[in-house]
Design a protein around this motif. Structure first.
Motif, PDB file in Angstrom:
ATOM      1  N   GLU A  10       1.094  -1.288   0.136  1.00 19.11           N
ATOM      2  CA  GLU A  10       0.233  -0.178  -0.045  1.00 19.11           C
ATOM      3  C   GLU A  10       1.076   0.907  -0.135  1.00 19.11           C
ATOM      4  N   ASN A  11       1.574   1.248   0.902  1.00 19.54           N
ATOM      5  CA  ASN A  11       2.651   2.411   0.556  1.00 19.54           C
ATOM      6  C   ASN A  11       3.345   2.542  -0.565  1.00 19.54           C
ATOM      7  N   LEU A  12       3.786   1.684  -1.358  1.00 16.57           N
ATOM      8  CA  LEU A  12       4.529   1.532  -3.341  1.00 16.57           C
ATOM      9  C   LEU A  12       3.392   2.359  -4.127  1.00 16.57           C
ATOM     10  N   GLU A  13       2.117   1.461  -3.496  1.00 13.46           N
ATOM     11  CA  GLU A  13       1.036   1.759  -4.324  1.00 13.46           C
ATOM     12  C   GLU A  13       0.196   3.547  -4.420  1.00 13.46           C
ATOM     13  N   PHE A  14       0.846   4.021  -2.521  1.00 14.67           N
ATOM     14  CA  PHE A  14       0.378   5.625  -2.096  1.00 14.67           C
ATOM     15  C   PHE A  14       1.204   6.005  -3.699  1.00 14.67           C
ATOM     16  N   LEU A  15       2.819   5.554  -3.374  1.00 14.57           N
ATOM     17  CA  LEU A  15       3.759   6.571  -3.447  1.00 14.57           C
ATOM     18  C   LEU A  15       4.102   6.329  -5.022  1.00 14.57           C
ATOM     19  N   ALA A  16       3.464   5.368  -6.092  1.00 13.98           N
ATOM     20  CA  ALA A  16       3.388   5.643  -7.088  1.00 13.98           C
ATOM     21  C   ALA A  16       2.234   6.583  -7.509  1.00 13.98           C
ATOM     22  N   ALA A  17       0.906   6.502  -6.900  1.00  8.19           N
ATOM     23  CA  ALA A  17       0.409   7.668  -7.189  1.00  8.19           C
ATOM     24  C   ALA A  17       0.517   9.031  -7.553  1.00  8.19           C
ATOM     25  N   VAL A  18       1.644   9.928  -6.209  1.00  9.85           N
ATOM     26  CA  VAL A  18       1.744  10.872  -6.205  1.00  9.85           C
ATOM     27  C   VAL A  18       2.871  10.976  -6.638  1.00  9.85           C
ATOM     28  N   ARG A  19       3.816   9.815  -7.486  1.00  9.59           N
ATOM     29  CA  ARG A  19       4.353  11.074  -8.383  1.00  9.59           C
ATOM     30  C   ARG A  19       4.107  10.296  -9.682  1.00  9.59           C
ATOM     31  N   GLY A  20       3.596  10.432  -9.527  1.00 12.65           N
ATOM     32  CA  GLY A  20       3.332  10.401 -10.540  1.00 12.65           C
ATOM     33  C   GLY A  20       3.078   9.261 -12.523  1.00 12.65           C
ATOM     34  N   VAL A  21       3.302   7.927 -11.789  1.00 10.66           N
ATOM     35  CA  VAL A  21       3.654   6.761 -11.916  1.00 10.66           C
ATOM     36  C   VAL A  21       2.287   6.486 -13.264  1.00 10.66           C
ATOM     37  N   PRO A  22       1.941   6.186 -14.337  1.00 11.39           N
ATOM     38  CA  PRO A  22       1.625   5.806 -14.492  1.00 11.39           C
ATOM     39  C   PRO A  22       0.350   4.636 -14.302  1.00 11.39           C
ATOM     40  N   LYS A  23      -1.598   4.736 -14.464  1.00  9.60           N
ATOM     41  CA  LYS A  23      -1.630   3.649 -13.920  1.00  9.60           C
ATOM     42  C   LYS A  23      -1.672   2.387 -14.237  1.00  9.60           C
ATOM     43  N   ALA A  24      -1.459   2.646 -15.777  1.00 10.81           N
ATOM     44  CA  ALA A  24      -0.839   1.284 -16.529  1.00 10.81           C
ATOM     45  C   ALA A  24       0.327   0.963 -15.942  1.00 10.81           C
ATOM     46  N   GLU A  25       0.981   0.884 -15.456  1.00 10.81           N
ATOM     47  CA  GLU A  25       2.331   0.027 -15.212  1.00 10.81           C
ATOM     48  C   GLU A  25       2.497   0.670 -13.577  1.00 10.81           C
ATOM     49  N   THR A  26       1.613   0.632 -13.324  1.00  7.20           N
ATOM     50  CA  THR A  26       1.659   0.663 -11.595  1.00  7.20           C
ATOM     51  C   THR A  26       1.838  -0.881 -11.078  1.00  7.20           C
ATOM     52  N   GLY A  27       1.048  -1.452 -11.762  1.00  6.44           N
ATOM     53  CA  GLY A  27       1.276  -2.619 -11.062  1.00  6.44           C
ATOM     54  C   GLY A  27       2.415  -3.594 -11.373  1.00  6.44           C
ATOM     55  N   ALA A  28       3.235  -3.504 -12.435  1.00  2.11           N
ATOM     56  CA  ALA A  28       3.999  -4.163 -12.680  1.00  2.11           C
ATOM     57  C   ALA A  28       5.347  -3.109 -12.605  1.00  2.11           C
ATOM     58  N   ARG A  29       5.523  -2.417 -11.909  1.00  7.87           N
ATOM     59  CA  ARG A  29       6.315  -1.255 -11.213  1.00  7.87           C
ATOM     60  C   ARG A  29       6.582  -1.331  -9.753  1.00  7.87           C
ATOM     61  N   ILE A  30       5.383  -2.087  -9.021  1.00  5.15           N
ATOM     62  CA  ILE A  30       5.432  -2.006  -7.676  1.00  5.15           C
ATOM     63  C   ILE A  30       5.829  -3.781  -7.487  1.00  5.15           C
ATOM     64  N   GLN A  31       5.725  -4.506  -8.493  1.00  3.58           N
ATOM     65  CA  GLN A  31       6.282  -6.128  -8.174  1.00  3.58           C
ATOM     66  C   GLN A  31       7.840  -5.447  -8.590  1.00  3.58           C
ATOM     67  N   ALA A  32       8.353  -4.731  -9.944  1.00  8.41           N
ATOM     68  CA  ALA A  32       9.169  -4.557 -10.167  1.00  8.41           C
ATOM     69  C   ALA A  32      10.236  -4.326  -8.642  1.00  8.41           C
ATOM     70  N   MET A  33       9.440  -3.681  -8.290  1.00  8.42           N
ATOM     71  CA  MET A  33      10.564  -2.861  -7.224  1.00  8.42           C
ATOM     72  C   MET A  33      10.436  -4.686  -5.771  1.00  8.42           C
ATOM     73  N   LEU A  34       9.711  -5.234  -5.425  1.00  9.61           N
ATOM     74  CA  LEU A  34       9.609  -5.520  -4.074  1.00  9.61           C
ATOM     75  C   LEU A  34       9.748  -6.927  -4.802  1.00  9.61           C
ATOM     76  N   ARG A  35      10.314  -6.953  -6.295  1.00  8.51           N
ATOM     77  CA  ARG A  35      12.098  -8.420  -6.531  1.00  8.51           C
ATOM     78  C   ARG A  35      13.074  -7.120  -6.061  1.00  8.51           C
ATOM     79  N   GLU A  36      13.230  -6.763  -6.891  1.00  7.13           N
ATOM     80  CA  GLU A  36      14.533  -5.886  -6.536  1.00  7.13           C
ATOM     81  C   GLU A  36      15.336  -5.382  -5.335  1.00  7.13           C
ATOM     82  N   TYR A  37      14.319  -5.530  -4.250  1.00  7.32           N
ATOM     83  CA  TYR A  37      14.581  -4.433  -2.732  1.00  7.32           C
ATOM     84  C   TYR A  37      13.731  -5.760  -2.133  1.00  7.32           C
ATOM     85  N   HIS A  38      14.076  -7.438  -2.525  1.00  9.72           N
ATOM     86  CA  HIS A  38      13.292  -8.294  -1.289  1.00  9.72           C
ATOM     87  C   HIS A  38      12.694  -8.161  -0.235  1.00  9.72           C
TER      88      HIS A  38
END
Length: 312
Positions: A97-125
């Motif tokens: 939820e923190n990552l979803e909030f930050l993606a929204a306030v920092r302008g990540v396109p909604k269509a990319e948000t899910g994939a971007r969050i999953q990438a962050m979860l993997r990258e940062y363990h």
């Protein structure tokens, strides 16, 4: 493209009669890891806040990523990531939820948000704790979450204000590996620290002291400039020798490392023989030899040299 990510000239910030930053000039190359080293109160945080537009300078000019600051600070905020030394996310939200909030306030396109969050979860363990409340994470996990949140929008510039002050050495080491991964893909990183081992990792380093820029350069070059000014002293009475040396003109610092003493001197070739004679007169037999300077020596020389050199 301008090869500099940051160009600051005469940057100054006053708080009433207090001059927190005094005429600091910086040039930070793009794609580099640039460090600010200095004790608490040296002006590191104030400088970073001016560079990202959170504080208006009292004097001087700033250009960041080709934008004039603070005039174009609104345009800059979408191109930078900022991470403070204290965990600043929401303890009562889940990691995801923190990552979803930050993606929204920092302008990540909604269509990319899910994939971007999953990438962050993997990258940062963070996959295993994605459904965990952020407030229940360990110090290292909070640090990784904060970094993931700071780069979720893929900023060109990442500003880090003492980001590892509350984590263990292993987490600090892993954190720095992530920073170099980011630098490898072109992200410019400006990081403040008071850890010497972290400062040595930077491509380039600025040392701040009482609001002044007292040194700026490649860490290895800054250390090499002190060749001949750092001495290793071995004797049977290191505490007595230390007391004698601290009172000697031209001695900037004396540190005991195990049974040896590490002495930093002003740039005077005659000092070595003078110190040998001083110890001998005090009845202390010692071997005195030059040793390789390190970044701690650079810091001591930069912040204490004027008074010591006058005394010499």
């Amino acid at each position: 493209m301008n090869p500099l990510a940051i160009r600051a000239t005469g940057l100054t910030r006053r708080f009433g009669d207090l001059v927190a930053v005094d005429a600091v000039s910086l040039s930070v190359p793009r794609g580099s890891v640039y460090g600010f080293l200095g004790p608490n109160g040296s002006g590191k945080s104030t400088t970073i806040r001016m560079l990202c537009g959170l504080l208006i300078p009292s004097a001087g000019t700033v250009e960041v990523l080709g934008l004039r600051i603070p005039q174009q600070a609104e345009a800059l905020k979408h191109r930078i990531g900022y991470m403070t030394q204290r965990f600043s996310l929401f303890d009562d939200l889940l990691v995801i939820e923190n990552l979803e909030f930050l993606a929204a306030v920092r302008g990540v396109p909604k269509a990319e948000t899910g994939a971007r969050i999953q990438a962050m979860l993997r990258e940062y363990h963070l996959q295993d704790c994605a459904q965990q409340l952020a407030g229940t994470l360990s110090g290292g996990q909070k640090q990784r979450l904060a970094l993931a949140g700071a780069v979720i929008h893929r900023p060109d510039l990442l500003l880090l204000d003492e980001p590892t002050s509350a984590v263990d050495p292993e987490s600090r080491r892993d954190f720095w590996e992530k920073l170099f991964d980011l630098a490898d893909i072109g992200t410019t990183i400006l990081v403040s620290t008071h850890y010497m081992d972290e400062a040595e990792r930077c491509h380039r380093l600025a040392i701040l002291d009482h609001g002044h820029l007292v040194a700026d350069g490649v860490p290895a070059d800054l250390a090499a400039a002190l060749d001949g000014r750092v001495l290793k002293i071995v004797c049977a009475k290191p505490r007595q020798a230390q007391a004698q040396l601290l009172a000697a003109a031209g001695v900037l610092s004396v540190a005991q490392i195990g049974s040896e003493l590490r002495v930093m001197t002003s740039p005077n070739p005659a000092l070595r023989d003078r110190l040998i004679q001083l110890l001998a007169a005090a009845g202390i037999a010692a071997t005195v030899a030059p040793t390789r300077p390190n970044l701690e020596d650079v810091f001591v020389a930069a912040t204490h040299a004027p008074a010591a050199e006058q005394a010499a």
